[in-house]
Design an enzyme around this catalytic site. Sequence first.
Site, PDB file in Angstrom:
ATOM      1  N   GLU A 118     -91.293 -24.838 -45.128  1.00  8.91           N
ATOM      2  CA  GLU A 118     -91.341 -26.301 -45.302  1.00  8.91           C
ATOM      3  C   GLU A 118     -90.093 -26.773 -46.052  1.00  8.91           C
ATOM      4  O   GLU A 118     -89.525 -27.828 -45.752  1.00  8.91           O
ATOM      5  CB  GLU A 118     -92.599 -26.754 -46.053  1.00  8.91           C
ATOM      6  CG  GLU A 118     -93.949 -26.237 -45.513  1.00  8.91           C
ATOM      7  CD  GLU A 118     -94.321 -26.717 -44.119  1.00  8.91           C
ATOM      8  OE1 GLU A 118     -93.526 -27.405 -43.463  1.00  8.91           O
ATOM      9  OE2 GLU A 118     -95.443 -26.378 -43.661  1.00  8.91           O
ATOM     10  N   TYR A 127     -79.543 -31.938 -44.088  1.00  4.68           N
ATOM     11  CA  TYR A 127     -78.290 -31.489 -43.461  1.00  4.68           C
ATOM     12  C   TYR A 127     -77.890 -32.438 -42.317  1.00  4.68           C
ATOM     13  O   TYR A 127     -76.714 -32.778 -42.162  1.00  4.68           O
ATOM     14  CB  TYR A 127     -78.508 -30.064 -42.948  1.00  4.68           C
ATOM     15  CG  TYR A 127     -77.363 -29.440 -42.199  1.00  4.68           C
ATOM     16  CD1 TYR A 127     -76.114 -29.258 -42.794  1.00  4.68           C
ATOM     17  CD2 TYR A 127     -77.537 -28.992 -40.884  1.00  4.68           C
ATOM     18  CE1 TYR A 127     -75.071 -28.656 -42.105  1.00  4.68           C
ATOM     19  CE2 TYR A 127     -76.499 -28.384 -40.186  1.00  4.68           C
ATOM     20  CZ  TYR A 127     -75.269 -28.222 -40.800  1.00  4.68           C
ATOM     21  OH  TYR A 127     -74.245 -27.622 -40.102  1.00  4.68           O
ATOM     22  N   GLU A 191     -99.815 -31.076 -38.986  1.00  2.00           N
ATOM     23  CA  GLU A 191     -98.898 -30.166 -38.301  1.00  2.00           C
ATOM     24  C   GLU A 191     -99.172 -30.108 -36.804  1.00  2.00           C
ATOM     25  O   GLU A 191     -98.268 -29.788 -36.031  1.00  2.00           O
ATOM     26  CB  GLU A 191     -98.996 -28.757 -38.916  1.00  2.00           C
ATOM     27  CG  GLU A 191     -98.566 -28.762 -40.373  1.00  2.00           C
ATOM     28  CD  GLU A 191     -98.566 -27.381 -41.016  1.00  2.00           C
ATOM     29  OE1 GLU A 191     -99.601 -26.704 -40.920  1.00  2.00           O
ATOM     30  OE2 GLU A 191     -97.552 -27.004 -41.618  1.00  2.00           O
ATOM     31  N   GLU A 225     -93.528 -24.731 -37.020  1.00  2.00           N
ATOM     32  CA  GLU A 225     -94.740 -25.551 -37.170  1.00  2.00           C
ATOM     33  C   GLU A 225     -95.863 -25.071 -36.266  1.00  2.00           C
ATOM     34  O   GLU A 225     -97.036 -25.163 -36.632  1.00  2.00           O
ATOM     35  CB  GLU A 225     -94.439 -27.031 -36.895  1.00  2.00           C
ATOM     36  CG  GLU A 225     -93.662 -27.735 -38.002  1.00  2.00           C
ATOM     37  CD  GLU A 225     -94.313 -27.633 -39.381  1.00  2.00           C
ATOM     38  OE1 GLU A 225     -95.547 -27.485 -39.474  1.00  2.00           O
ATOM     39  OE2 GLU A 225     -93.572 -27.683 -40.376  1.00  2.00           O
ATOM     40  N   HIS A 228     -97.420 -22.411 -38.118  1.00  3.77           N
ATOM     41  CA  HIS A 228     -98.241 -22.953 -39.210  1.00  3.77           C
ATOM     42  C   HIS A 228     -99.585 -23.426 -38.660  1.00  3.77           C
ATOM     43  O   HIS A 228    -100.631 -23.201 -39.257  1.00  3.77           O
ATOM     44  CB  HIS A 228     -97.561 -24.142 -39.901  1.00  3.77           C
ATOM     45  CG  HIS A 228     -96.227 -23.812 -40.508  1.00  3.77           C
ATOM     46  ND1 HIS A 228     -95.426 -24.770 -41.101  1.00  3.77           N
ATOM     47  CD2 HIS A 228     -95.556 -22.638 -40.618  1.00  3.77           C
ATOM     48  CE1 HIS A 228     -94.307 -24.188 -41.543  1.00  3.77           C
ATOM     49  NE2 HIS A 228     -94.376 -22.901 -41.259  1.00  3.77           N
TER      50      HIS A 228
HETATM   51 FE    FE Z   1     -95.677 -26.837 -41.649  1.00  2.55          FE
END
Ligand code: FE
Length: 344
Positions: A118, A127, A191, A225, A228
Amino acid sequence: MPIQKTDQRININDRRIINGKDADVIQLYPMKHTFAWDAYNAGNANHWLPTEIGMQLDIEQWKNPNVITEEERRAFETVLGFFTTADSIAANNIVIAMYKHITSPECRMYLLRQAYEEAIHTHAYQYIVESLGLDEGKIFNMYREVGAIYDKASFILTFNEGIFNPDFSTGTFENDQKFLENIVVFSLIMEGIFFYSAFAVMFGFQRQKKMVGSAEQIQYIMRDESQHLNFGINLINTIKVEQPELWTPEFQQRVVDLVKEATVLEYTFAQTVFPKGIFGMNADGFKQYIEHIADRRLNSIGLASQYNVQNPFPWMSEAVDLSKEKNFFETRVTEYQTGGTLDW
Ligand code: FE
């Protein structure tokens, strides 16, 4: 809990995602929740850093109003504005709320990796913002200023209250359901649903060969993700097995209601931010796409589809569809062992 001096070894059957017996979280073995170890290893194999990706072409395109239209510029910034908020909220939830209640050491190992990812995602947005010379104050404050982002962020944050309370602990029926609800909201909804119209827009840029450095970073983020999300789904499904009494018909209905509420918030976000549509995706398309995704999320934890609609963006399934994700991880992981490059 203090350590007991004993010759007794830990029984694997005492291991639980939450409420493990004696809650010994120091030793990794015996390892019961091997999906967490697999996710940890996949995360390491997929390691990447934003600064490895060249941004020169993006910088040139962004400067050129003939390449990036005013409308695309607004869409790009707004999508970035949502992303910056989402990953910081996710990181806080893992570290401050979830981690201490998880009694499976291997799940804790993965949460440590996930929390770092994360941070990498937030770094990626920083960035991109820095490379393109965007107004960081504007982008990073969008969750306060842009209604459609604010609505999603505040929906998520209202669920922090119980779990973030330092006095909260698992171990009662009510609190265990509250904890399970937290996983549903942060993993399945945030997510698994709230990222997806933003992902679609970034892949829209990529399909036009625009902002490809930024889009490549978002692809890496999407890969993280989806891992996740898979881990969250495994947590939910394992808690269902370990504590079946929590999975009442009322609780299942509560999950369905939350997912439906989030689905409306997500397609409203897309329709508000892209009122005229973008890259061939219009308001109806976004609605149907999010409904399609929501059904997939419900199915993944054993709940019935609510919408039964086709995926209107079939090209998205190549990049982000969950059924492909599994395939993707099974077939591609070894290719990332050497450098974590993205080649698909
Ligand atoms: Fe995540």
